[in-house]
Design a protein around this motif. Structure first.
Motif, PDB file in Angstrom:
ATOM      1  N   PRO A  20      -1.053 -49.731 -28.475  1.00  0.00           N
ATOM      2  CA  PRO A  20      -0.426 -49.963 -29.775  1.00  0.00           C
ATOM      3  C   PRO A  20       1.056 -50.291 -29.598  1.00  0.00           C
ATOM      4  O   PRO A  20       1.632 -50.040 -28.536  1.00  0.00           O
ATOM      5  N   PRO A  21       1.672 -50.869 -30.613  1.00  0.00           N
ATOM      6  CA  PRO A  21       3.087 -51.243 -30.507  1.00  0.00           C
ATOM      7  C   PRO A  21       3.986 -50.038 -30.272  1.00  0.00           C
ATOM      8  O   PRO A  21       3.641 -48.908 -30.618  1.00  0.00           O
ATOM      9  N   SER A  22       5.133 -50.288 -29.689  1.00  0.00           N
ATOM     10  CA  SER A  22       6.107 -49.226 -29.446  1.00  0.00           C
ATOM     11  C   SER A  22       7.466 -49.686 -29.947  1.00  0.00           C
ATOM     12  O   SER A  22       7.737 -50.887 -30.024  1.00  0.00           O
ATOM     13  N   PRO A  23       8.345 -48.739 -30.296  1.00  0.00           N
ATOM     14  CA  PRO A  23       9.687 -49.101 -30.773  1.00  0.00           C
ATOM     15  C   PRO A  23      10.581 -49.519 -29.615  1.00  0.00           C
ATOM     16  O   PRO A  23      11.438 -48.760 -29.156  1.00  0.00           O
ATOM     17  N   ARG A  24      10.391 -50.744 -29.138  1.00  0.00           N
ATOM     18  CA  ARG A  24      11.086 -51.207 -27.934  1.00  0.00           C
ATOM     19  C   ARG A  24      12.601 -51.216 -28.100  1.00  0.00           C
ATOM     20  O   ARG A  24      13.340 -51.074 -27.136  1.00  0.00           O
ATOM     21  N   ARG A  25      13.070 -51.405 -29.304  1.00  0.00           N
ATOM     22  CA  ARG A  25      14.508 -51.462 -29.522  1.00  0.00           C
ATOM     23  C   ARG A  25      15.143 -50.076 -29.556  1.00  0.00           C
ATOM     24  O   ARG A  25      16.362 -49.949 -29.594  1.00  0.00           O
ATOM     25  N   LEU A  26      14.290 -49.071 -29.562  1.00  0.00           N
ATOM     26  CA  LEU A  26      14.788 -47.698 -29.544  1.00  0.00           C
ATOM     27  C   LEU A  26      14.710 -47.189 -28.110  1.00  0.00           C
ATOM     28  O   LEU A  26      13.618 -47.067 -27.552  1.00  0.00           O
ATOM     29  N   PRO A  27      15.847 -46.888 -27.465  1.00  0.00           N
ATOM     30  CA  PRO A  27      15.825 -46.434 -26.072  1.00  0.00           C
ATOM     31  C   PRO A  27      14.893 -45.237 -25.875  1.00  0.00           C
ATOM     32  O   PRO A  27      14.721 -44.407 -26.782  1.00  0.00           O
ATOM     33  N   THR A  28      14.309 -45.161 -24.681  1.00  0.00           N
ATOM     34  CA  THR A  28      13.362 -44.086 -24.384  1.00  0.00           C
ATOM     35  C   THR A  28      13.963 -42.716 -24.634  1.00  0.00           C
ATOM     36  O   THR A  28      13.298 -41.825 -25.178  1.00  0.00           O
ATOM     37  N   VAL A  29      15.226 -42.524 -24.277  1.00  0.00           N
ATOM     38  CA  VAL A  29      15.849 -41.221 -24.463  1.00  0.00           C
ATOM     39  C   VAL A  29      15.929 -40.857 -25.935  1.00  0.00           C
ATOM     40  O   VAL A  29      15.755 -39.684 -26.312  1.00  0.00           O
ATOM     41  N   LEU A  30      16.171 -41.844 -26.800  1.00  0.00           N
ATOM     42  CA  LEU A  30      16.216 -41.565 -28.237  1.00  0.00           C
ATOM     43  C   LEU A  30      14.819 -41.311 -28.799  1.00  0.00           C
ATOM     44  O   LEU A  30      14.653 -40.492 -29.714  1.00  0.00           O
ATOM     45  N   GLN A  31      13.806 -41.996 -28.252  1.00  0.00           N
ATOM     46  CA  GLN A  31      12.434 -41.696 -28.654  1.00  0.00           C
ATOM     47  C   GLN A  31      12.112 -40.231 -28.354  1.00  0.00           C
ATOM     48  O   GLN A  31      11.551 -39.509 -29.184  1.00  0.00           O
ATOM     49  N   GLY A  32      12.497 -39.820 -27.141  1.00  0.00           N
ATOM     50  CA  GLY A  32      12.212 -38.453 -26.728  1.00  0.00           C
ATOM     51  C   GLY A  32      12.941 -37.430 -27.559  1.00  0.00           C
ATOM     52  O   GLY A  32      12.360 -36.416 -27.985  1.00  0.00           O
ATOM     53  N   LEU A  33      14.231 -37.676 -27.811  1.00  0.00           N
ATOM     54  CA  LEU A  33      15.014 -36.733 -28.610  1.00  0.00           C
ATOM     55  C   LEU A  33      14.497 -36.666 -30.044  1.00  0.00           C
ATOM     56  O   LEU A  33      14.423 -35.581 -30.636  1.00  0.00           O
ATOM     57  N   GLY A  34      14.129 -37.825 -30.584  1.00  0.00           N
ATOM     58  CA  GLY A  34      13.588 -37.841 -31.939  1.00  0.00           C
ATOM     59  C   GLY A  34      12.305 -37.037 -32.047  1.00  0.00           C
ATOM     60  O   GLY A  34      12.114 -36.278 -33.005  1.00  0.00           O
ATOM     61  N   TYR A  35      11.437 -37.190 -31.047  1.00  0.00           N
ATOM     62  CA  TYR A  35      10.167 -36.458 -31.068  1.00  0.00           C
ATOM     63  C   TYR A  35      10.388 -34.965 -30.856  1.00  0.00           C
ATOM     64  O   TYR A  35       9.764 -34.139 -31.518  1.00  0.00           O
ATOM     65  N   ALA A  36      11.275 -34.602 -29.939  1.00  0.00           N
ATOM     66  CA  ALA A  36      11.486 -33.198 -29.612  1.00  0.00           C
ATOM     67  C   ALA A  36      12.217 -32.451 -30.717  1.00  0.00           C
ATOM     68  O   ALA A  36      11.885 -31.293 -31.019  1.00  0.00           O
ATOM     69  N   LEU A  37      13.208 -33.099 -31.349  1.00  0.00           N
ATOM     70  CA  LEU A  37      14.069 -32.393 -32.292  1.00  0.00           C
ATOM     71  C   LEU A  37      13.733 -32.679 -33.755  1.00  0.00           C
ATOM     72  O   LEU A  37      13.995 -31.829 -34.619  1.00  0.00           O
ATOM     73  N   PHE A  38      13.180 -33.860 -34.028  1.00  0.00           N
ATOM     74  CA  PHE A  38      12.890 -34.246 -35.414  1.00  0.00           C
ATOM     75  C   PHE A  38      11.499 -34.860 -35.486  1.00  0.00           C
ATOM     76  O   PHE A  38      11.320 -35.977 -35.981  1.00  0.00           O
ATOM     77  N   ARG A  39      10.526 -34.122 -34.973  1.00  0.00           N
ATOM     78  CA  ARG A  39       9.185 -34.685 -34.788  1.00  0.00           C
ATOM     79  C   ARG A  39       8.582 -35.186 -36.111  1.00  0.00           C
ATOM     80  O   ARG A  39       8.051 -36.290 -36.186  1.00  0.00           O
ATOM     81  N   ARG A  40       8.646 -34.374 -37.129  1.00  0.00           N
ATOM     82  CA  ARG A  40       8.015 -34.757 -38.392  1.00  0.00           C
ATOM     83  C   ARG A  40       8.654 -36.011 -38.970  1.00  0.00           C
ATOM     84  O   ARG A  40       7.947 -36.933 -39.399  1.00  0.00           O
ATOM     85  N   GLN A  41       9.991 -36.070 -38.972  1.00  0.00           N
ATOM     86  CA  GLN A  41      10.679 -37.240 -39.519  1.00  0.00           C
ATOM     87  C   GLN A  41      10.432 -38.473 -38.660  1.00  0.00           C
ATOM     88  O   GLN A  41      10.232 -39.584 -39.180  1.00  0.00           O
ATOM     89  N   THR A  42      10.448 -38.299 -37.329  1.00  0.00           N
ATOM     90  CA  THR A  42      10.243 -39.428 -36.425  1.00  0.00           C
ATOM     91  C   THR A  42       8.853 -40.021 -36.583  1.00  0.00           C
ATOM     92  O   THR A  42       8.688 -41.248 -36.704  1.00  0.00           O
ATOM     93  N   ILE A  43       7.840 -39.155 -36.600  1.00  0.00           N
ATOM     94  CA  ILE A  43       6.461 -39.652 -36.737  1.00  0.00           C
ATOM     95  C   ILE A  43       6.265 -40.295 -38.099  1.00  0.00           C
ATOM     96  O   ILE A  43       5.591 -41.330 -38.229  1.00  0.00           O
ATOM     97  N   GLY A  44       6.872 -39.717 -39.137  1.00  0.00           N
ATOM     98  CA  GLY A  44       6.753 -40.303 -40.466  1.00  0.00           C
ATOM     99  C   GLY A  44       7.363 -41.691 -40.535  1.00  0.00           C
ATOM    100  O   GLY A  44       6.770 -42.628 -41.106  1.00  0.00           O
TER     101      GLY A  44
END
Length: 447
Positions: A20-44
């Motif tokens: 499936p598509p991925s947020p390529r313009r969002l750096p991997t480190v920001l993807q990780g931080l978003g998931y770890a710290l703001f999981r509900r908002q990030t997934i939404g």
């Protein structure tokens, strides 16, 4: 290649994997931080952008495909455990290698078979009186006529219920567990979503404190197991510890002491925080919906329970406490819808997003228990306990406990309604709770 284009990943074992598509313009480190710290908002946010599935790289789990659609969730939960198995790493790093969370395949099926009887059928009736007693004992000290947080009282009720249900007695060891388990659960929930260090780095670090809580737990459990094994009436006892001590696998071997300790810890933690959190959300919800509360009060004065059961189902949907269920791809690849997921990836069902599916739940943001009156939910759309072979073994127990607690409170207290805005979501690491603790005002009925 645009970020909405299907990712193609070369893989020697399977040829080409279609992700499936991925947020390529969002750096991997920001993807990780978003998931770890703001999981509900990030997934939404990612669900709004990409829809039914997307790919992330996140801490702990690495490359992960997140699915939000009930049809894809059905495929995940119906897949063979040999293809889509236990998530790696899993909660065994919190509960221990003897926990059901650590097991897969045949070993997992054998353990679930041992654990199922105490939480189903006639055994459930033995626990209802305990739940009512603990609710009345805890509620005796509740403040009258002013708001208070319900989360902590619910934590104490659910902990005492599971302690009595597991061990069937009281004593110094159980008092020690009442002291150790709450901070252990709070700390463990936060550490569970973080990478595990190679060492604890001292007693004052989070992992050092976590190890010390486990040491104290092991001492208490060892003593309780010794007492239980020496009990001449062990064969007559119905508590979970006695059942586990008497149980054997199909080849006649018993569970080891470490397996029993890990499994009891799993039951204590898993049967404690999530149920209490859902109850706190229940009070937060019904205090803001006077029509729902009035119907619940009227029903509580009868022998009925259909509307109360529907309300509990709706709380679990509308305020999902555990928002994901994970699997690991063990097969060379697994096909999910139009996607082809390669070995080594994780697949996560976004439970909270599945609960907002408009086809399954019209007007999903609305809190409406009547959507479950006379109709059981789709088991692949309403999934607060996960699904498939790894669905929570204590689901029926948890729903019974919530029903009895809510019924008891409604029969003995008048709950004040409020026009205050809904409480915001607060992440405890694994579980989501009301940010202000599910505050409500109550007073004894008739006073």
């Amino acid at each position: 290649m645009s970020e909405t284009t299907i990712d193609k990943v070369a893989d020697d074992a399977v040829g080409t994997a279609f992700l499936p598509p991925s947020p390529r313009r969002l750096p991997t480190v920001l993807q990780g931080l978003g998931y770890a710290l703001f999981r509900r908002q990030t997934i939404g946010a990612l669900t709004k952008r990409y829809g039914e599935a997307f790919t992330l790289k996140v801490p702990v789990f690495g490359h992960m495909v997140v699915v939000t659609d009930p049809a894809l969730a059905k495929q995940v939960f119906a897949a063979s455990p040999e293809d889509l198995g236990n998530i790696q790493p899993n909660l065994s790093r919190v509960f221990g290698p003897g926990s059901v969370f650590a097991l897969d395949g045949v070993e997992h099926r054998r353990r679930r078979k041992l654990l199922t009887p105490p939480f189903h059928g006639k055994a459930m009736k033995n626990y209802e009186k305990i739940v009512e007693e603990e609710t009345l004992r805890e509620s005796a000290s509740w403040p009258q006529g002013r708001e208070f947080e319900t989360l902590e009282p619910m934590m104490r009720i659910t902990l005492n219920v599971i302690l009595r249900g597991i061990f069937g007695a009281d004593g110094a060891e159980l008092e020690k567990l009442r002291e150790v388990i709450p901070p252990w659960v709070t700390l463990g929930s936060r550490l569970a979503v973080l990478p595990t260090p190679t060492r604890t780095y001292g007693r004052w670090t989070p992992w050092g404190r976590f190890a010390e809580y486990r040491r104290q737990y092991n001492l208490a459990i060892d003593s309780l197991i010794e007492v239980a094994r020496a009990d001449p009436h062990l064969d007559e006892r119905t508590d979970v510890l006695a059942l586990l001590l008497r149980s054997t696998y199909e080849d006649g071997t018993p569970m080891s002491r470490s397996e029993i300790g890990d499994e009891l810890l799993t039951l204590l933690a898993a049967g404690h925080e999530t149920t209490a959190s859902t109850l706190a959300w229940a009070f937060e919800r019904i205090s803001r919906h006077p029509d729902v509360l009035a119907t619940l009060v009227a029903e509580a004065d009868t022998d009925g329970g259909e509307y109360r059961a529907a309300t509990i189902l709706e709380v679990q949907r509308n305020r999902t406490v555990i928002d994901f269920a994970g699997r690991h791809v063990y097969a060379p690849y697994v096909e999910l819808g139009q996607w082809r997921i390669p070995r080594g990836y994780s697949v996560s069902v976004a439970i909270g997003q599945a609960h907002l599916n408009r086809d399954e739940f019209p007007n999903p943001e609305r809190f409406d228990p009547t959507r479950f009156i006379g109709e059981r939910p789709n088991v692949f759309a309403w999934i607060p306990f996960g699904g498939g072979t790894r669905r929570c073994v204590g689901a029926a127990f948890a729903n019974m406990e919530m029903d009895v607690v809510l019924r008891t409170v409604l029969r003995h207290f008048t709950i004040a309604t409020t026009s205050a805005p809904p409480e915001k979501w607060h992440s405890r690491g694994v579980a989501f709770t009301p940010k202000r603790g599910g505050r409500v005002g109550m007073h004894h009925r008739g006073r």
